[in-house]
Design a protein around this motif. Structure first.
Motif, PDB file in Angstrom:
ATOM      1  N   PRO A   9       0.796  -1.236   0.000  1.00  0.00           N
ATOM      2  CA  PRO A   9       0.000   0.000   0.000  1.00  0.00           C
ATOM      3  C   PRO A   9       0.825   1.281   0.000  1.00  0.00           C
ATOM      4  CG  PRO A   9      -0.075  -1.051   2.161  1.00  0.00           C
ATOM      5  CD  PRO A   9       0.568  -2.032   1.226  1.00  0.00           C
ATOM      6  N   ASP A  10       2.147   1.194   0.160  1.00  0.00           N
ATOM      7  CA  ASP A  10       2.967   2.405   0.161  1.00  0.00           C
ATOM      8  C   ASP A  10       2.805   3.215  -1.121  1.00  0.00           C
ATOM      9  OD1 ASP A  10       3.868   1.829   2.643  1.00  0.00           O
ATOM     10  OD2 ASP A  10       5.873   1.182   2.042  1.00  0.00           O
ATOM     11  N   VAL A  11       2.475   2.537  -2.211  1.00  0.00           N
ATOM     12  CA  VAL A  11       2.323   3.238  -3.484  1.00  0.00           C
ATOM     13  C   VAL A  11       1.162   4.231  -3.439  1.00  0.00           C
ATOM     14  CG1 VAL A  11       0.763   1.506  -4.481  1.00  0.00           C
ATOM     15  CG2 VAL A  11       2.233   2.860  -5.994  1.00  0.00           C
ATOM     16  N   PHE A  12       0.242   4.048  -2.483  1.00  0.00           N
ATOM     17  CA  PHE A  12      -0.930   4.916  -2.368  1.00  0.00           C
ATOM     18  C   PHE A  12      -0.740   6.047  -1.364  1.00  0.00           C
ATOM     19  CE2 PHE A  12      -2.998   0.599  -3.131  1.00  0.00           C
ATOM     20  CZ  PHE A  12      -3.056   0.777  -4.504  1.00  0.00           C
ATOM     21  N   GLN A  13       0.430   6.156  -0.763  1.00  0.00           N
ATOM     22  CA  GLN A  13       0.666   7.134   0.295  1.00  0.00           C
ATOM     23  C   GLN A  13       0.296   8.548  -0.155  1.00  0.00           C
ATOM     24  OE1 GLN A  13       2.000   6.198   3.464  1.00  0.00           O
ATOM     25  NE2 GLN A  13       1.253   8.227   4.008  1.00  0.00           N
ATOM     26  N   GLY A  14      -0.678   9.153   0.550  1.00  0.00           N
ATOM     27  CA  GLY A  14      -1.087  10.521   0.269  1.00  0.00           C
ATOM     28  C   GLY A  14      -1.816  10.717  -1.047  1.00  0.00           C
ATOM     29  N   LYS A  15      -2.219   9.629  -1.719  1.00  0.00           N
ATOM     30  CA  LYS A  15      -2.894   9.729  -3.008  1.00  0.00           C
ATOM     31  C   LYS A  15      -4.404   9.564  -2.845  1.00  0.00           C
ATOM     32  CE  LYS A  15       1.102   9.755  -5.237  1.00  0.00           C
ATOM     33  NZ  LYS A  15       1.613  10.918  -6.001  1.00  0.00           N
ATOM     34  N   ARG A  16      -5.107   9.982  -3.884  1.00  0.00           N
ATOM     35  CA  ARG A  16      -6.547   9.720  -3.971  1.00  0.00           C
ATOM     36  C   ARG A  16      -6.703   8.532  -4.912  1.00  0.00           C
ATOM     37  NH1 ARG A  16      -9.572  13.929  -1.804  1.00  0.00           N
ATOM     38  NH2 ARG A  16     -11.425  13.195  -2.899  1.00  0.00           N
ATOM     39  N   VAL A  17      -7.204   7.427  -4.364  1.00  0.00           N
ATOM     40  CA  VAL A  17      -7.166   6.143  -5.067  1.00  0.00           C
ATOM     41  C   VAL A  17      -8.563   5.688  -5.449  1.00  0.00           C
ATOM     42  CG1 VAL A  17      -6.402   3.729  -4.943  1.00  0.00           C
ATOM     43  CG2 VAL A  17      -5.127   5.517  -3.728  1.00  0.00           C
ATOM     44  N   LEU A  18      -8.697   5.239  -6.683  1.00  0.00           N
ATOM     45  CA  LEU A  18      -9.931   4.624  -7.154  1.00  0.00           C
ATOM     46  C   LEU A  18      -9.655   3.140  -7.376  1.00  0.00           C
ATOM     47  CD1 LEU A  18     -12.813   4.561  -8.365  1.00  0.00           C
ATOM     48  CD2 LEU A  18     -11.784   5.178 -10.566  1.00  0.00           C
ATOM     49  N   VAL A  19     -10.415   2.281  -6.702  1.00  0.00           N
ATOM     50  CA  VAL A  19     -10.283   0.833  -6.871  1.00  0.00           C
ATOM     51  C   VAL A  19     -11.522   0.334  -7.597  1.00  0.00           C
ATOM     52  CG1 VAL A  19      -9.959  -1.387  -5.724  1.00  0.00           C
ATOM     53  CG2 VAL A  19      -8.951   0.685  -4.742  1.00  0.00           C
ATOM     54  N   VAL A  20     -11.343  -0.162  -8.815  1.00  0.00           N
ATOM     55  CA  VAL A  20     -12.449  -0.679  -9.616  1.00  0.00           C
ATOM     56  C   VAL A  20     -12.573  -2.159  -9.319  1.00  0.00           C
ATOM     57  CG1 VAL A  20     -13.379  -0.970 -11.933  1.00  0.00           C
ATOM     58  CG2 VAL A  20     -11.972   1.026 -11.394  1.00  0.00           C
ATOM     59  N   VAL A  21     -13.642  -2.541  -8.633  1.00  0.00           N
ATOM     60  CA  VAL A  21     -13.806  -3.904  -8.140  1.00  0.00           C
ATOM     61  C   VAL A  21     -14.946  -4.591  -8.864  1.00  0.00           C
ATOM     62  CG1 VAL A  21     -14.154  -5.344  -6.106  1.00  0.00           C
ATOM     63  CG2 VAL A  21     -13.045  -3.124  -5.879  1.00  0.00           C
ATOM     64  N   VAL A  22     -14.649  -5.766  -9.453  1.00  0.00           N
ATOM     65  CA  VAL A  22     -15.716  -6.599 -10.003  1.00  0.00           C
ATOM     66  C   VAL A  22     -16.083  -7.620  -8.918  1.00  0.00           C
ATOM     67  CG1 VAL A  22     -16.432  -8.033 -11.949  1.00  0.00           C
ATOM     68  CG2 VAL A  22     -14.747  -6.246 -12.294  1.00  0.00           C
TER      69      VAL A  22
END
Length: 476
Positions: free
Chosen positions: A196-209
């Motif tokens: 999850p470090d790649v998401f640090q301080g980012k606004r994340v959209l997870v597209v889940v099927v």
């Protein structure tokens, strides 16, 4: 390892007819299905050769820290969502001190002990890739071309068991997402996710099927991201999703659920029923995997509209001789860890496969993998009935009432398929009787003195009466 698990002694003598002696079988893959297939070949007096592309067993459950072409990938925090008793090999229980839900490293440890117990490594050729398969229609044999250290070798086998799974080729249908080409941020398939470090301080959209891995990534992202909206794409399949953190994260606003995307812009997304743009830096597409194999020959397995025509999800229906099986491709709603019986005529198998195509669209809707889904217990009972391994409650009641009670009112663990028919071992009865104890054992870290209770005896008596009533009314 402490406790029950590694000490069991299943029967491993060949039970096959004399004519099977010397029959050579190629097994492609050394994950859960490949290890089981190799062991079963040895039990039936066959000569298996297991080919593994990488240098170790484990398949999907072996975390390497990097993505390897042609093999499944998982992130280090993945935990099995099926209890150990439901997902154990039917003749090799987990140790009692293993947790109920297993981290991937513990599950890999279990697979390694399984391979060691039955001597499966000596039948496995590591670092060897299956390049192609060619069938000889008249004899049913196969020309299997493998590659190791840059050198290709041709082998002739009497049968082939493909156990390479279907988590190697990610499905990334960008055409389903309007204006994705305008998006200037980062996006990738969940296969590439590790930490999850790649998401640090980012606004994340997870597209889940509606997959468990996608929900797990959304939960991990919400711990470090500025905001983590999760969109459930409109072509989703409504199946159970298991994640203890998801409800509380939704209630506390760490994860917001969106219906679907209307369009992408440079650094934002417009959702349906929401006129305002949502700023987004990273998109993770958890959109599943395509059905694919490591060999390109279309004649080996025909895949049409993401559907592989397989009788009982195992046997290709177009072959003149049924000497090819595909294991591990089915996606049961539950856990499956893979006698002798004769297959029906080709026309009968094709008819059943075509019927399943219609039924599965009606039951599960349209998705990337709807044709692989089936009910775990129904599927297991059907296969067990073919080889005489499905337990008979009436027979058990006459021979062993206590065991019949456990089978009827307890969980449908794999051990009960060893109680009758082929493949019995000396521990199947005990494993079935103590399955609840084994499930609760890891949680009993503090047992107060004098905690015995008459409740178990009362429950046993009540259960026995209910079993009798069920049998009486069942035969009326």
């Amino acid at each position: 390892m402490g406790g029950r698990g590694w000490e069991v002694k299943p029967r491993l003598q060949p039970r096959s007819p004399a004519e099977t002696a010397g029959t050579r079988v190629a097994v492609v893959g050394a994950g859960v299905s490949g290890l089981t297939a190799t062991k079963c070949c040895l039990e039936e007096g066959l000569k298996p050769s297991c080919f593994k592309q990488s240098r170790d067993i484990g398949g999907l459950w072996r975390y390497t820290g990097h993505i390897e072409a042609g093999r499944p990938s998982l992130y280090p925090s993945v935990i099995s969502n099926t209890s150990k008793e439901m997902s154990a090999f039917s003749d090799f229980p987990y140790p009692e001190d293993f947790p109920v839900l297993l981290p991937n490293a513990r599950l890999l440890d279990y697979l390694r002990h399984y391979a060691e117990r039955f001597g499966l490594r000596e039948h496995t050729r590591f670092g060897t890739t299956v390049v192609s398969l060619q069938n000889f229609a008249t004899t049913g044999q196969w020309d299997v071309v493998t590659e190791a250290d840059g050198k290709q070798t041709s082998h002739i086998f009497d049968a082939v068991m493909v156990c390479s799974g279907n988590f190697s080729e990610p499905s990334l249908p960008l055409h389903c997402f309007p204006s994705i080409e305008k998006f200037q941020g980062q996006y990738f398939h969940s296969r590439q996710y590790e930490h999850p470090d790649v998401f640090q301080g980012k606004r994340v959209l997870v597209v889940v099927v509606m997959g468990n891995s996608g929900v797990g990534i959304a939960v991990e992202a919400s711990c470090v991201a500025t905001k983590s909206p999760s969109t459930l794409h409109c072509c989703l399949v409504c199946k159970p999703v298991l994640n203890d953190d998801l409800p509380s994260y939704i209630l506390t606003g760490r994860i917001t659920i969106k219906l679907g995307m209307k369009e992408f812009k440079d650094n934002s997304v417009v959702f349906h029923n929401c006129p305002e743009e949502e700023p987004i830096n990273i998109i993770v597409f958890c959109t599943g995997y395509n059905i694919s194999f490591l060999f390109p020959e279309e004649a080996v397995v025909k895949v049409e509209n993401k559907h592989a025509s397989l009788y009982k999800y195992v046997f290709p229906t177009h072959l003149q001789r049924p000497t090819l099986v595909i294991l591990g491709l089915v996606k049961p709603f539950g856990a499956i860890m893979p006698g002798l019986c004769r297959l029906p005529p080709q026309s009968v198998m094709e008819k059943e496969v075509n019927e399943k195509k219609k039924n599965q669209v009606r039951w599960f809707g349209l998705s990337f993998d709807e044709v692989l889904k089936t009910d775990c217990l129904v599927y297991m009972d059907k296969l067990a009935s073919f080889i005489g391994a499905k337990p008979s409650l009436l027979g058990l009641l006459c021979r062993d009432p206590r065991l019949a009670l456990s089978v009827c009112f307890g969980p449908c663990t794999p051990y009960q398929y060893r109680l009758g028919g082929p493949g019995g071992w000396e521990g199947e009865r005990q494993a079935t009787l103590i399955q609840w104890d084994q499930t609760l054992k890891p949680t009993r870290t503090r047992v107060p003195a004098g905690s015995s209770s008459p409740c178990p005896s009362l429950l046993t008596a009540t259960g026995f009466l209910l079993l009798l009533a069920a049998l009486v009314f069942g035969f009326q």
